[in-house]
Design a protein around this motif. Sequence first.
Motif, PDB file in Angstrom:
ATOM      1  N   TYR B  36       0.790  -1.680   1.291  1.00  0.00           N
ATOM      2  CA  TYR B  36       1.876  -0.738   1.549  1.00  0.00           C
ATOM      3  C   TYR B  36       3.201  -1.351   1.113  1.00  0.00           C
ATOM      4  CZ  TYR B  36      -0.792   2.579   4.379  1.00  0.00           C
ATOM      5  OH  TYR B  36      -1.676   3.537   4.797  1.00  0.00           O
ATOM      6  N   LYS B  37       4.123  -0.480   0.741  1.00  0.00           N
ATOM      7  CA  LYS B  37       5.491  -0.871   0.391  1.00  0.00           C
ATOM      8  C   LYS B  37       6.434  -0.196   1.378  1.00  0.00           C
ATOM      9  CE  LYS B  37       8.889  -0.040  -3.322  1.00  0.00           C
ATOM     10  NZ  LYS B  37       9.107   0.668  -4.614  1.00  0.00           N
ATOM     11  N   GLN B  38       7.341  -0.960   1.948  1.00  0.00           N
ATOM     12  CA  GLN B  38       8.308  -0.376   2.868  1.00  0.00           C
ATOM     13  C   GLN B  38       9.724  -0.687   2.397  1.00  0.00           C
ATOM     14  OE1 GLN B  38       8.279  -1.698   6.999  1.00  0.00           O
ATOM     15  NE2 GLN B  38       9.200   0.217   7.680  1.00  0.00           N
ATOM     16  N   GLU B  39      10.424   0.345   1.997  1.00  0.00           N
ATOM     17  CA  GLU B  39      11.826   0.205   1.622  1.00  0.00           C
ATOM     18  C   GLU B  39      12.695   0.329   2.865  1.00  0.00           C
ATOM     19  OE1 GLU B  39      12.563   2.077  -2.571  1.00  0.00           O
ATOM     20  OE2 GLU B  39      11.033   3.272  -1.570  1.00  0.00           O
ATOM     21  N   SER B  40      13.903  -0.162   2.768  1.00  0.00           N
ATOM     22  CA  SER B  40      14.808  -0.191   3.905  1.00  0.00           C
ATOM     23  C   SER B  40      15.029   1.205   4.478  1.00  0.00           C
ATOM     24  CB  SER B  40      16.143  -0.798   3.468  1.00  0.00           C
ATOM     25  OG  SER B  40      17.044  -0.852   4.545  1.00  0.00           O
ATOM     26  N   GLY B  41      14.817   1.356   5.774  1.00  0.00           N
ATOM     27  CA  GLY B  41      15.057   2.627   6.437  1.00  0.00           C
ATOM     28  C   GLY B  41      13.974   3.662   6.260  1.00  0.00           C
ATOM     29  N   LYS B  42      12.854   3.255   5.659  1.00  0.00           N
ATOM     30  CA  LYS B  42      11.775   4.212   5.411  1.00  0.00           C
ATOM     31  C   LYS B  42      10.470   3.733   6.037  1.00  0.00           C
ATOM     32  CE  LYS B  42      13.682   5.861   1.027  1.00  0.00           C
ATOM     33  NZ  LYS B  42      13.405   6.082  -0.426  1.00  0.00           N
ATOM     34  N   GLY B  43       9.505   4.625   6.053  1.00  0.00           N
ATOM     35  CA  GLY B  43       8.189   4.250   6.530  1.00  0.00           C
ATOM     36  C   GLY B  43       7.372   3.581   5.441  1.00  0.00           C
ATOM     37  N   PRO B  44       6.305   2.880   5.822  1.00  0.00           N
ATOM     38  CA  PRO B  44       5.422   2.272   4.810  1.00  0.00           C
ATOM     39  C   PRO B  44       4.833   3.337   3.892  1.00  0.00           C
ATOM     40  CG  PRO B  44       4.948   1.411   7.000  1.00  0.00           C
ATOM     41  CD  PRO B  44       5.877   2.572   7.182  1.00  0.00           C
ATOM     42  N   GLN B  45       4.757   2.986   2.622  1.00  0.00           N
ATOM     43  CA  GLN B  45       4.266   3.914   1.603  1.00  0.00           C
ATOM     44  C   GLN B  45       3.041   3.306   0.936  1.00  0.00           C
ATOM     45  OE1 GLN B  45       7.129   4.502  -1.492  1.00  0.00           O
ATOM     46  NE2 GLN B  45       5.956   6.064  -2.556  1.00  0.00           N
ATOM     47  N   PHE B  46       1.974   4.079   0.875  1.00  0.00           N
ATOM     48  CA  PHE B  46       0.717   3.639   0.264  1.00  0.00           C
ATOM     49  C   PHE B  46       0.926   3.257  -1.204  1.00  0.00           C
ATOM     50  CE2 PHE B  46      -3.916   3.862  -0.156  1.00  0.00           C
ATOM     51  CZ  PHE B  46      -4.092   4.139  -1.498  1.00  0.00           C
ATOM     52  N   ILE B  47       0.379   2.078  -1.594  1.00  0.00           N
ATOM     53  CA  ILE B  47       0.440   1.675  -2.996  1.00  0.00           C
ATOM     54  C   ILE B  47      -0.935   1.770  -3.636  1.00  0.00           C
ATOM     55  CG2 ILE B  47       0.971  -0.172  -4.618  1.00  0.00           C
ATOM     56  CD1 ILE B  47       2.797  -1.388  -2.519  1.00  0.00           C
ATOM     57  N   ILE B  48      -1.878   1.027  -3.073  1.00  0.00           N
ATOM     58  CA  ILE B  48      -3.214   0.963  -3.651  1.00  0.00           C
ATOM     59  C   ILE B  48      -4.188   0.492  -2.590  1.00  0.00           C
ATOM     60  CG2 ILE B  48      -2.962  -1.426  -4.489  1.00  0.00           C
ATOM     61  CD1 ILE B  48      -4.493  -0.512  -7.042  1.00  0.00           C
ATOM     62  N   ASP B  49      -5.438   0.914  -2.718  1.00  0.00           N
ATOM     63  CA  ASP B  49      -6.461   0.468  -1.763  1.00  0.00           C
ATOM     64  C   ASP B  49      -7.665  -0.096  -2.516  1.00  0.00           C
ATOM     65  OD1 ASP B  49      -7.796   3.814  -0.862  1.00  0.00           O
ATOM     66  OD2 ASP B  49      -7.504   2.834  -2.797  1.00  0.00           O
ATOM     67  N   ILE B  50      -8.529  -0.786  -1.761  1.00  0.00           N
ATOM     68  CA  ILE B  50      -9.742  -1.340  -2.336  1.00  0.00           C
ATOM     69  C   ILE B  50     -10.773  -1.484  -1.243  1.00  0.00           C
ATOM     70  CG2 ILE B  50      -9.015  -3.763  -2.014  1.00  0.00           C
ATOM     71  CD1 ILE B  50     -10.355  -4.365  -4.748  1.00  0.00           C
ATOM     72  N   ARG B  51     -12.026  -1.233  -1.599  1.00  0.00           N
ATOM     73  CA  ARG B  51     -13.109  -1.427  -0.634  1.00  0.00           C
ATOM     74  C   ARG B  51     -13.743  -2.770  -0.877  1.00  0.00           C
ATOM     75  NH1 ARG B  51     -15.079   3.716   2.401  1.00  0.00           N
ATOM     76  NH2 ARG B  51     -15.662   2.016   3.822  1.00  0.00           N
ATOM     77  N   SER B  52     -14.493  -3.218   0.113  1.00  0.00           N
ATOM     78  CA  SER B  52     -15.015  -4.586   0.060  1.00  0.00           C
ATOM     79  C   SER B  52     -16.105  -4.776  -0.984  1.00  0.00           C
ATOM     80  CB  SER B  52     -15.549  -4.992   1.441  1.00  0.00           C
ATOM     81  OG  SER B  52     -16.618  -4.149   1.817  1.00  0.00           O
ATOM     82  N   ASN B  53     -16.641  -3.683  -1.534  1.00  0.00           N
ATOM     83  CA  ASN B  53     -17.673  -3.827  -2.574  1.00  0.00           C
ATOM     84  C   ASN B  53     -17.051  -3.994  -3.966  1.00  0.00           C
ATOM     85  OD1 ASN B  53     -16.718  -1.264  -2.921  1.00  0.00           O
ATOM     86  ND2 ASN B  53     -18.723  -0.260  -2.931  1.00  0.00           N
ATOM     87  N   MET B  54     -15.725  -4.114  -4.021  1.00  0.00           N
ATOM     88  CA  MET B  54     -15.026  -4.330  -5.277  1.00  0.00           C
ATOM     89  C   MET B  54     -14.231  -5.618  -5.166  1.00  0.00           C
ATOM     90  SD  MET B  54     -13.539  -0.490  -5.796  1.00  0.00           S
ATOM     91  CE  MET B  54     -12.923  -0.789  -7.447  1.00  0.00           C
ATOM     92  N   ASP B  55     -13.909  -6.229  -6.307  1.00  0.00           N
ATOM     93  CA  ASP B  55     -13.040  -7.395  -6.248  1.00  0.00           C
ATOM     94  C   ASP B  55     -11.728  -7.180  -7.002  1.00  0.00           C
ATOM     95  OD1 ASP B  55     -15.298  -9.222  -8.450  1.00  0.00           O
ATOM     96  OD2 ASP B  55     -13.898  -7.591  -8.868  1.00  0.00           O
ATOM     97  N   LYS B  56     -11.628  -6.044  -7.680  1.00  0.00           N
ATOM     98  CA  LYS B  56     -10.388  -5.765  -8.423  1.00  0.00           C
ATOM     99  C   LYS B  56     -10.231  -4.258  -8.574  1.00  0.00           C
ATOM    100  CE  LYS B  56      -8.229  -6.727 -12.922  1.00  0.00           C
ATOM    101  NZ  LYS B  56      -8.385  -7.462 -14.205  1.00  0.00           N
ATOM    102  N   ARG B  57      -8.985  -3.833  -8.458  1.00  0.00           N
ATOM    103  CA  ARG B  57      -8.699  -2.418  -8.696  1.00  0.00           C
ATOM    104  C   ARG B  57      -7.301  -2.320  -9.281  1.00  0.00           C
ATOM    105  NH1 ARG B  57      -8.344   2.797  -4.908  1.00  0.00           N
ATOM    106  NH2 ARG B  57      -9.047   4.294  -6.481  1.00  0.00           N
TER     107      ARG B  57
END
Lengths: 114, 115
Positions: B36-57
């Motif tokens: 997640y990315k959180q800019e000043s004064g804002k809520g966390p914003q989703f960037i990228i996700d990954i599941r445990s069966n992967m090692d890179k995304r």
Amino acid sequence: DTAVSQTPKYLVTQMGNDKSIKCEQNLGHDTMYWYKQDSKKFLKIMFSYNNKELIINETVPNRFSPKSPDKAHLNLHINSLELGDSAVYFCASTSRTGLSYGYTFGSGTRLTVV
Amino acid sequence: GESVGLHLPTLSVQEGDNSIINCAYSNSASDYFIWYKQESGKGPQFIIDIRSNMDKRQGQRVTVLLNKTVKHLSLQIAATQPGDSAVYFCAENIIPEAAGNKLTFGGGTRVLVKP
């Protein structure tokens, strides 16, 4: 706009008062959360509701009482506010069905207890 | 203004360089990870996700790497821009599909992009 919206954005109040924060999501999500962010930016889960049912209660003082009138709303009521309650409170929602399980967060409510 | 986050680890990076943000997660049973990315004064914003069966995304300008052996997650940002200045959090979830699922957040890293 599709979003998680919470009100108010800022809340300044005296010790001992009772206050509420409201949250609404129009994303069609089935699960909603309250998180607390402290002065060191640490985010900690407080509560989780799934379809109006309380699922998670993370050892939060019983002065904090969440209420979910329907699956699109999750409000947080705080009784007898204390100085240590000062923090930023974030509402979030997610769906447990789908390709991504990321939470969508609201923009936060900064609570200052004086 | 904010007076928070004074004790956050900080990564200073020159504009245009690549950034690497590291995270050590706690639970070997975790199956799902998010940055997640959180800019000043804002809520966390989703960037990228990954599941445990992967090692890179890979996403747009971002890559997440997962090393389950050492319980380590990293976020790489290519060609860092001033708009990337924010606090970045990693988060883990054991069973994201479960009704009781919860995201547990790491402590955050502040990224400052120098022009």
